[in-house]
Design an enzyme around this catalytic site. Structure first.
Site, PDB file in Angstrom:
ATOM      1  N   ARG A 174      -2.857  -6.360  15.209  1.00  0.00           N
ATOM      2  CA  ARG A 174      -1.493  -6.821  14.995  1.00  0.00           C
ATOM      3  C   ARG A 174      -0.933  -6.340  13.651  1.00  0.00           C
ATOM      4  O   ARG A 174       0.167  -5.813  13.572  1.00  0.00           O
ATOM      5  CB  ARG A 174      -1.453  -8.337  15.065  1.00  0.00           C
ATOM      6  N   THR A 175      -1.724  -6.508  12.609  1.00  0.00           N
ATOM      7  CA  THR A 175      -1.260  -6.091  11.277  1.00  0.00           C
ATOM      8  C   THR A 175      -1.049  -4.581  11.235  1.00  0.00           C
ATOM      9  O   THR A 175      -0.076  -4.089  10.676  1.00  0.00           O
ATOM     10  CB  THR A 175      -2.275  -6.519  10.194  1.00  0.00           C
ATOM     11  N   LYS A 204     -21.143   7.540   6.421  1.00  0.00           N
ATOM     12  CA  LYS A 204     -22.091   8.457   5.778  1.00  0.00           C
ATOM     13  C   LYS A 204     -22.392   8.001   4.359  1.00  0.00           C
ATOM     14  O   LYS A 204     -23.011   8.725   3.579  1.00  0.00           O
ATOM     15  CB  LYS A 204     -21.518   9.880   5.752  1.00  0.00           C
ATOM     16  N   ARG A 241      -7.166  -2.450   4.773  1.00  0.00           N
ATOM     17  CA  ARG A 241      -7.811  -3.698   5.173  1.00  0.00           C
ATOM     18  C   ARG A 241      -9.308  -3.481   5.105  1.00  0.00           C
ATOM     19  O   ARG A 241      -9.833  -2.499   5.608  1.00  0.00           O
ATOM     20  CB  ARG A 241      -7.416  -4.105   6.581  1.00  0.00           C
ATOM     21  N   HIS A 264      -3.792 -11.565   1.537  1.00  0.00           N
ATOM     22  CA  HIS A 264      -3.061 -10.884   2.586  1.00  0.00           C
ATOM     23  C   HIS A 264      -1.590 -11.116   2.249  1.00  0.00           C
ATOM     24  O   HIS A 264      -0.899 -11.861   2.924  1.00  0.00           O
ATOM     25  CB  HIS A 264      -3.459 -11.504   3.937  1.00  0.00           C
TER      26      HIS A 264
END
Ligand SMILES: [Zn+2]
Lengths: 154, 305
Positions: free
Chosen positions: B55-56, B84, B105, B133
């Site tokens: 959603r974000t 890696k 995020r 957030h």
């Protein structure tokens, strides 16, 4: 132990006095001078004190510690005083004051904080003074350390 | 005047800066609804999502594209250099040279702050672990501004107030506007004392109750959050508690006419479907407001450069 031995004066250097009893070794740890200096460093613990009951003292010979080097010990020894000694005389005397920011001294208590990973991050805290002493806030995760700061030293 | 290079934590913002963002969002809202814009034409947004949050991500992508900008995506961290063993710092150093702005995020708290330290482009924090957030908080504020009022607000925060950082961040931001905040949660999920005392120190009128009925008739906003099952060692305890805080249409009969209900979504069963049709429901509108707010943030950090 004889009194003369405990308080043997130094010719030149820095004496950190009025450290809360039992904190001398932590003061050395915070200063990060042990193992990184050739200076003669001595720590005396549980010295009788009129004002404090018992106190610790740290002496660093032939090195004058600047306020910005020693202020961070205010985190664990807020009553400490710094005496700069020249030719056996106290030339400067001041109290420690907590800095506004400390870097690389305290480890964040949050296991999920980015400063506790392999990322190239130096731990960093803002220091807020409040009634009960100081409170540290991690710059990264904002977790607060308000008591037992000693337990969070690297 | 907006001079912030990065959007990391609500604590970085003054009331004046928040107001600039909210005003910008209002200006850009017509474009969120589809009106053509070339405001960010030629700009590239990199979306680095080390944790899934569809959603974000969609919301940022929509905001960028509606303003005429382009997006580049790291499809999955497993398929990228992170697997890696490359540090996040190195990835950010590289990607910030490709893109004009980076949305991050990541699961580690404080990762966005560190990213900002090493990035050559603005970093927008889209959630760092249990941490911040800020665009969620900004869209919450925007919703309150558009659908209710920010000044002299009386708001009830409901649900998990202990672990829910969304509500901590919102409460902190509302303290800048002098809100009256009622905390409604089960005993086990009360807001931590240090946050309450911080809010009071900032002049917020904070009250606390375990009963939803205590607040419904006098608040302007009901902000409902999810109570997570994992917080309860005993599943039957969870069932009991979750049921107590469920909002249903009949429960709203004593509410003020203009009272609005918000929820950061996704909801599970905190709000009955029969509430959706009431005049109080605003949670889908709130989700939509994520677009103009993210547009505002993107355009402001790109201007501020
Ligand atoms: Zn931290």
């Amino acid at each position: 132990m004889k009194k003369e031995l405990r308080v043997r004066p130094i010719k030149n250097g820095t004496v950190i006095d009025h450290i809360a009893a039992g904190q001398a070794l932590n003061v050395l740890k915070i200063l990060g001078i042990v193992g990184r200096t050739d200076a003669v460093v001595s720590a005396v613990t549980n010295v009788p004190s009129k004002a404090m009951g018992k106190k610790d003292i740290v002496k660093v010979e032939d090195r004058e510690l600047a306020p910005h080097e020693v202020d961070k010990i205010a985190l664990i020894a807020p009553s400490a005083t710094i005496n700069i000694i020249r030719e056996y005389k106290v030339k400067e005397k001041h109290k420690v004051a907590p800095p506004n920011m400390i870097e690389g001294v305290v480890k964040c208590a949050n296991p999920n904080c980015i400063s506790n990973t392999k990322e190239p991050v130096t731990s960093k805290f803002t220091v807020d003074k409040h009634e009960k002493g100081v409170q540290l806030r991690c710059v990264y995760c904002e977790r607060i350390i308000s008591e037992n700061i000693v337990e969070h030293l690297f | 005047m907006f001079t912030k290079k990065h959007i990391i934590s609500m604590r970085d913002f003054s009331k004046a800066e928040i107001d600039v963002i909210l005003k910008k969002a209002e200006e850009l809202e017509p474009f969120a609804k589809g009106k053509k814009s070339n405001l960010l034409a030629g700009k590239i947004l990199a979306l680095l999502f080390y944790e899934p949050s569809t959603r974000t991500r969609l919301s940022f992508e929509t905001a960028m594209k509606r303003l005429g900008g382009e997006t580049i995506n790291m499809i999955s961290p497993e398929a990228s250099s992170a697997s890696k063993g490359e540090t996040l710092a190195d990835t950010i150093r590289v990607v910030s040279e490709y893109a004009d702005v980076v949305v991050l995020r990541h699961s580690k708290e404080g990762s966005a702050r560190m990213a900002a330290d090493v990035s050559s482009a603005p970093i927008i924090n889209a959630g760092d672990g249990a941490g911040h957030h800020p665009t969620q908080t900004l869209l919450d504020l925007y919703t309150i501004k558009r659908e209710s009022h920010l000044e002299n607000l009386s708001i009830a925060l409901i649900g998990d107030l202990k672990y829910g950082r969304t509500v901590h961040s919102l409460a902190y931001a509302l303290s800048l506007y002098g809100a009256k905040i009622s905390l409604v949660s089960p005993e086990q999920l009360k807001m931590p004392d240090e946050i309450k005392s911080d809010l009071r120190k900032r002049g917020v009128d904070v009250s606390e109750t375990t009963k939803l009925e205590d607040v419904i008739s006098h608040v302007d906003v009901l902000y409902v959050t999810r109570i997570q099952k994992e917080r309860f060692p005993d599943p039957s305890e969870y069932q009991k508690v979750a049921g107590t805080y469920r909002i249903s249409a009949p429960l709203l009969k004593d509410a003020k006419d203009d009272m609005i209900i918000m929820h950061p979504l996704p909801r599970v069963d905190e709000i009955d479907a029969d509430v959706d049709a009431t005049k109080h429901a605003r949670y889908f509108q709130q989700a939509f407001y994520g677009i103009p707010v993210r547009m505002a943030v993107l355009s402001l950090v790109l201007e501020a450069r």
